[in-house]
Design a protein around this motif. Structure first.
Motif, mmCIF file in Angstrom:
data_model
loop_
_atom_site.group_PDB
_atom_site.id
_atom_site.type_symbol
_atom_site.label_atom_id
_atom_site.label_comp_id
_atom_site.label_asym_id
_atom_site.label_seq_id
_atom_site.Cartn_x
_atom_site.Cartn_y
_atom_site.Cartn_z
ATOM 1 N N ARG A 5 31.311 52.599 31.202
ATOM 2 C CA ARG A 5 31.891 51.462 31.933
ATOM 3 C C ARG A 5 31.550 51.566 33.414
ATOM 4 O O ARG A 5 31.855 52.561 34.056
ATOM 5 N N THR A 6 30.936 50.539 33.950
ATOM 6 C CA THR A 6 30.463 50.566 35.333
ATOM 7 C C THR A 6 31.441 49.940 36.302
ATOM 8 O O THR A 6 31.976 48.866 36.059
ATOM 9 N N TRP A 7 31.639 50.623 37.401
ATOM 10 C CA TRP A 7 32.348 50.107 38.569
ATOM 11 C C TRP A 7 31.278 49.420 39.400
ATOM 12 O O TRP A 7 30.380 50.079 39.922
ATOM 13 N N ARG A 8 31.295 48.098 39.501
ATOM 14 C CA ARG A 8 30.255 47.327 40.197
ATOM 15 C C ARG A 8 30.593 47.173 41.679
ATOM 16 O O ARG A 8 31.677 46.698 42.022
ATOM 17 N N ILE A 9 29.675 47.563 42.536
ATOM 18 C CA ILE A 9 29.862 47.387 43.966
ATOM 19 C C ILE A 9 29.490 45.950 44.306
ATOM 20 O O ILE A 9 28.336 45.557 44.190
ATOM 21 N N VAL A 10 30.499 45.157 44.663
ATOM 22 C CA VAL A 10 30.304 43.744 44.982
ATOM 23 C C VAL A 10 29.652 43.615 46.351
ATOM 24 O O VAL A 10 28.711 42.860 46.543
ATOM 25 N N ARG A 11 30.171 44.361 47.308
ATOM 26 C CA ARG A 11 29.552 44.402 48.636
ATOM 27 C C ARG A 11 29.968 45.685 49.340
ATOM 28 O O ARG A 11 31.046 46.218 49.121
ATOM 29 N N GLN A 12 29.045 46.145 50.174
ATOM 30 C CA GLN A 12 29.269 47.355 50.955
ATOM 31 C C GLN A 12 28.626 47.107 52.308
ATOM 32 O O GLN A 12 27.441 46.819 52.398
ATOM 33 N N SER A 13 29.422 47.173 53.342
ATOM 34 C CA SER A 13 28.917 46.893 54.678
ATOM 35 C C SER A 13 29.656 47.767 55.674
ATOM 36 O O SER A 13 30.888 47.802 55.679
ATOM 37 N N GLY A 14 28.901 48.451 56.495
ATOM 38 C CA GLY A 14 29.541 49.330 57.469
ATOM 39 C C GLY A 14 30.407 50.348 56.765
ATOM 40 O O GLY A 14 29.957 51.044 55.874
ATOM 41 N N GLY A 15 31.662 50.411 57.119
ATOM 42 C CA GLY A 15 32.573 51.382 56.526
ATOM 43 C C GLY A 15 33.492 50.802 55.481
ATOM 44 O O GLY A 15 34.526 51.390 55.182
ATOM 45 N N THR A 16 33.165 49.638 54.915
ATOM 46 C CA THR A 16 34.011 49.047 53.881
ATOM 47 C C THR A 16 33.205 48.779 52.615
ATOM 48 O O THR A 16 31.983 48.660 52.648
ATOM 49 N N MET A 17 33.939 48.664 51.508
ATOM 50 C CA MET A 17 33.291 48.422 50.226
ATOM 51 C C MET A 17 34.288 47.704 49.320
ATOM 52 O O MET A 17 35.476 48.021 49.311
ATOM 53 N N LEU A 18 33.788 46.738 48.567
ATOM 54 C CA LEU A 18 34.587 46.042 47.552
ATOM 55 C C LEU A 18 33.962 46.352 46.205
ATOM 56 O O LEU A 18 32.754 46.165 46.007
ATOM 57 N N VAL A 19 34.786 46.849 45.259
ATOM 58 C CA VAL A 19 34.304 47.283 43.958
ATOM 59 C C VAL A 19 35.078 46.565 42.863
ATOM 60 O O VAL A 19 36.310 46.490 42.914
ATOM 61 N N LYS A 20 34.356 46.039 41.868
ATOM 62 C CA LYS A 20 34.997 45.433 40.691
ATOM 63 C C LYS A 20 35.149 46.522 39.645
ATOM 64 O O LYS A 20 34.183 47.162 39.261
ATOM 65 N N GLY A 21 36.382 46.742 39.211
ATOM 66 C CA GLY A 21 36.659 47.789 38.227
ATOM 67 C C GLY A 21 36.127 47.439 36.853
ATOM 68 O O GLY A 21 35.940 46.270 36.523
ATOM 69 N N PRO A 22 35.894 48.437 36.009
ATOM 70 C CA PRO A 22 35.328 48.200 34.683
ATOM 71 C C PRO A 22 36.276 47.487 33.732
ATOM 72 O O PRO A 22 35.849 46.904 32.750
ATOM 73 N N LEU A 23 37.563 47.495 34.029
ATOM 74 C CA LEU A 23 38.531 46.830 33.161
ATOM 75 C C LEU A 23 39.171 45.632 33.853
ATOM 76 O O LEU A 23 40.189 45.123 33.416
ATOM 77 N N GLY A 24 38.564 45.188 34.973
ATOM 78 C CA GLY A 24 39.097 44.064 35.734
ATOM 79 C C GLY A 24 39.696 44.524 37.046
ATOM 80 O O GLY A 24 39.931 45.705 37.272
ATOM 81 N N GLY A 25 39.937 43.595 37.919
ATOM 82 C CA GLY A 25 40.509 43.894 39.218
ATOM 83 C C GLY A 25 39.460 44.310 40.226
ATOM 84 O O GLY A 25 38.345 44.696 39.879
ATOM 85 N N TYR A 26 39.836 44.198 41.490
ATOM 86 C CA TYR A 26 38.955 44.546 42.605
ATOM 87 C C TYR A 26 39.625 45.623 43.436
ATOM 88 O O TYR A 26 40.816 45.575 43.699
#
Length: 160
Positions: A131-152
Motif C-alpha cells: 500500500r503506497t503513501w502518495r506524496i501529493v506535493r512537497q515544497s520547501g519544508g512541507t509535504m502533503l501525503v495521501k494515506g493508503p487507506l484514505g485521508g491526507y
C-alpha cells in the motif's frame, strides 16, 4: 516520441542543475504511460515537483530523509485539519520510525519501500508493503501525503 520527451526532460533537469536554478521542475505522468518533465505544475494527481540535489533528480519520494512532523490529518486536501495527535516520522535510508507525540517511546524501525511518487511502510499498521503513501506535493519544508487507506497527512520538516 517518448524518447524525445525523456531527452527533453533530462536536458531541462541538467540545465536547472548547471544554472543552480531555484525554479521547481515537475515530473508529470502521461496518459499512455511514461513521464514528462516541465517547469509548470502537473494536473492534480498526475505528478509533482522533483528535487534536484547534487546534480541528480529525485522523485518526491526521494526527499524523505530525516525528521518530519505529521502535524495534522484531514479527510481531503482542503478540508478542516485535525491537529490533536501529532506524530514524528524519522526516515533513514530504507527504514522509518514512527512516534506519536503523546507516546513515551518511538516504535521500532520498520522497512521502508520507496516507490514512484511516494513510499510504502512494511507494517500492517501503515498498510503494509503493498500500500503506497502518495506524496501529493512537497515544497520547501512541507509535504502533503495521501494515506493508503484514505485521508491526507500534513507534514513539516523537523521535530514536532
Amino acid at each position: 516520441m517518448q524518447q524525445f520527451r525523456m531527452l527533453a526532460g533530462l536536458l531541462l533537469v541538467a540545465t536547472a542543475v548547471a544554472n543552480e536554478a531555484r525554479a521547481e521542475v515537475y515530473k508529470c505522468s502521461l496518459p499512455g504511460g511514461g513521464s514528462e518533465y516541465r517547469d509548470q505544475p502537473c494536473s492534480p494527481g498526475k505528478g509533482g515537483a522533483i528535487q534536484i540535489k547534487g546534480g541528480a533528480a529525485a522523485s518526491a519520494g526521494g526527499g524523505l530523509s530525516g525528521d518530519w512532523c505529521e502535524y495534522a490529518v484531514s479527510i481531503d486536501e482542503n478540508s478542516e485539519k485535525d491537529a490533536t495527535s501529532a506524530a514524528q516520522w524519522t526516515f533513514n535510508g530504507n527504514q522509518v520510525k514512527y512516534k506519536l507525540k503523546a507516546a513515551p517511546m518511538a516504535g521500532p524501525w520498520m522497512p521502508l519501500k520507496r516507490v514512484e511518487g511516494g513510499f510504502a511502510v512494511d507494517h500492517a499498521l501503515f498498510g503494509g508493503a503493498g500500500r503506497t503513501w502518495r506524496i501529493v506535493r512537497q515544497s520547501g519544508g512541507t509535504m502533503l501525503v495521501k494515506g493508503p487507506l484514505g485521508g491526507y497527512y500534513h507534514f513539516r520538516r523537523g521535530a514536532c
